[in-house]
Design an enzyme around this catalytic site. Sequence first.
Site, PDB file in Angstrom:
ATOM      1  CB  CYS A   1      -0.889   0.041   1.233  1.00  0.00           C
ATOM      2  SG  CYS A   1      -2.003  -1.372   1.371  1.00  0.00           S
TER       3      CYS A   1
ATOM      4  N   GLY B   1       1.827  -2.049   5.074  1.00  0.00           N
ATOM      5  CA  GLY B   1       2.548  -3.164   5.685  1.00  0.00           C
ATOM      6  C   GLY B   1       1.588  -4.260   6.062  1.00  0.00           C
TER       7      GLY B   1
ATOM      8  N   GLY C   1      -0.627   0.507  -5.020  1.00  0.00           N
ATOM      9  CA  GLY C   1      -1.928  -0.103  -4.758  1.00  0.00           C
ATOM     10  C   GLY C   1      -2.984   0.432  -5.695  1.00  0.00           C
TER      11      GLY C   1
ATOM     12  CE1 TYR D   1       7.051  -5.281 -10.300  1.00  0.00           C
ATOM     13  CE2 TYR D   1       5.975  -5.381  -8.168  1.00  0.00           C
ATOM     14  CZ  TYR D   1       5.896  -5.331  -9.541  1.00  0.00           C
ATOM     15  OH  TYR D   1       4.671  -5.316 -10.165  1.00  0.00           O
TER      16      TYR D   1
HETATM   17  P1  AMP Z   1       5.711 -14.197 -12.222  1.00  0.00           P
HETATM   18  O1  AMP Z   1       7.077 -14.793 -12.159  1.00  0.00           O
HETATM   19  O2  AMP Z   1       4.909 -14.653 -13.375  1.00  0.00           O
HETATM   20  O3  AMP Z   1       4.978 -14.383 -10.931  1.00  0.00           O
HETATM   21  O4  AMP Z   1       5.870 -12.630 -12.432  1.00  0.00           O
HETATM   22  C1  AMP Z   1       6.929 -11.964 -11.880  1.00  0.00           C
HETATM   23  C2  AMP Z   1       6.882 -10.518 -12.285  1.00  0.00           C
HETATM   24  O5  AMP Z   1       5.771  -9.874 -11.662  1.00  0.00           O
HETATM   25  C3  AMP Z   1       8.127  -9.811 -11.765  1.00  0.00           C
HETATM   26  O6  AMP Z   1       9.055  -9.708 -12.797  1.00  0.00           O
HETATM   27  C4  AMP Z   1       7.644  -8.466 -11.341  1.00  0.00           C
HETATM   28  O7  AMP Z   1       7.747  -7.544 -12.397  1.00  0.00           O
HETATM   29  C5  AMP Z   1       6.205  -8.684 -11.002  1.00  0.00           C
HETATM   30  N1  AMP Z   1       6.025  -8.881  -9.546  1.00  0.00           N
HETATM   31  C6  AMP Z   1       6.887  -9.324  -8.649  1.00  0.00           C
HETATM   32  N2  AMP Z   1       6.321  -9.385  -7.423  1.00  0.00           N
HETATM   33  C7  AMP Z   1       5.063  -8.967  -7.567  1.00  0.00           C
HETATM   34  C8  AMP Z   1       3.974  -8.793  -6.670  1.00  0.00           C
HETATM   35  N3  AMP Z   1       4.085  -9.073  -5.395  1.00  0.00           N
HETATM   36  N4  AMP Z   1       2.815  -8.330  -7.170  1.00  0.00           N
HETATM   37  C9  AMP Z   1       2.697  -8.050  -8.475  1.00  0.00           C
HETATM   38  N5  AMP Z   1       3.693  -8.184  -9.362  1.00  0.00           N
HETATM   39  C10 AMP Z   1       4.863  -8.645  -8.923  1.00  0.00           C
END
Ligand code: AMP
Length: 515
Positions: free
Chosen positions: A2, A103, A28, A265
């Site tokens: 968030c 968090g 978010g 990220y």
């Molecule tokens: P995947 O391996 O298909 O789950 O996608 C990974 C990609 O999603 C990563 O390269 C990030 O760009 C993105 N990502 C990583 N962590 C998250 C998360 N918690 N929520 C949304 N996107 C994420």
Amino acid sequence: MCGVLGFVANEAVNQILYDGLQMLQHRGQDAAGIVTLTGNRFHMHKGKGMVREVFRTRNMRELVGNAGIAHVRYPTAGNAGSSAESQPFYVSSPFGIVLAHNGNLTNTEELYDSVYKTYLRHVNTQSDSEVLLNVFAHELRQQVTQSPTPHQLSVASIFQAVTELHKRVRGAYGVVAMIAGYGMLAFRDPNGIRPLVLGKRENADGTVDYAVASENIAFTCVDGFEIVRDLDAGEAVFITLDGQFFSQHCAENAKLSPCLFEFVYFARPDSVVDGISIYQARANMGITLAEKVKQHINLDDIDVVMTIPDSSRPSAMELAKHLNKPYREGLIKNRYIGRTFIMPGQATRKKSVRQKLSPIPSEFAGKNVLLVDDSIVRGTTSREIVDMVRAAGAKKVFFASAAPEVRYPNVYGIDMPTREELIANGRSPSQIAQEINADLCIFQDLSDLENVIRELNPKIQGFDSSCFSGCYITGDVDEDYLNELSASKKRILAEKYHPTLINHNVSINDNEDAA
Ligand code: AMP
């Protein structure tokens, strides 16, 4: 994940809260809310949706006052679908308090029990943030009832309430709150897992406006505001409605240990988190990753380096430079894609990736490509991309991740799939390469990632590296906890979709706004 934001200014804050909130939208997209304060009166508007969808002109007109807090929500705990869980939350006693939280707490159930059974306070949602607000309200009430003048709140009482809260609450929390008639409070958990940064603006008449936010970009986008500093781990700040500033360290054994995933990220590249430029951190991750690539791939085998847009771009560019290889943009992101109203399932995921990213075939035809992504989580995105790139004519496809293997769930506010769904769970890099159909998969070493961040700010004492290392710094997360987390995510899914879909290895991380 968030985002939180707050201002105490010498002018109306509704527009700057809105503008700032839009800069936190990446943290978010599920819900948004703003509360402003005039004297003793709160004015609140919140709801599900993106910031631009939640607030209309008529809502903005009603958000009067020179102090306010705001929140964007990415559901990681509680009921993901409920608009009642939009933040900020409000309690009427003592004084009237509103609170917004970034968090995730790890002892919510224990806290809920005390709140409900001992303090006799009502919590109306499944949100850990509402529990947190009630713990704070209880502690503040304890402080004022012990004071000779209970109707007059002192700053010392506020900080003592935060001190008591730190003793009870476990997990990650970056918080902004307002106390009716008094001012704005912000505090950060004793490990400083989630970011919280203080800003100010000096006005021509000598007055000072203050801001607190999850990322500085939320206030540095507003004319005249600049970063003062990050809040320390365990620190609280309070700004009165007439602009007096107070701060105090409220936790024993505080140790700044920010979440590594913010750097990898989540945070925007134009933000500075704990004194570290996110852009610079990601660029430096590219250098250490290049060294790892050198150890595993014959460089003559790489024709071109490409980013999987957007978070990995600084890493990919720096990696290419370090390997002395051409950097090209072969995958184009559609910025205007609407919500895909995602349903779990392989076909939908495939469609979603292909709607979001498309290859430029001439950039791939006959080439050996090194793709760089920020992280590989479930691996479905990576697999789709590798297939797409091969179909576009690539010969060999190497895949490098700026983050180490994600092997464990994140319990501190980042939505991650359950352990069983993480592609790196129980697999070696070569097995992961096989799974995603790449010729080779290379991951950043955790020690390299930590060194990159620490070099940019030597004051950082540790890290929340849990999703890579399985080490949970709050000390209260064990096997049973993770198993229960897994089970509850499956229950939430079962309620949200159809029970049979769970057997298809579906995660609530199946978010259309990912990547
Ligand atoms: P995947 O391996 O298909 O789950 O996608 C990974 C990609 O999603 C990563 O390269 C990030 O760009 C993105 N990502 C990583 N962590 C998250 C998360 N918690 N929520 C949304 N996107 C994420």
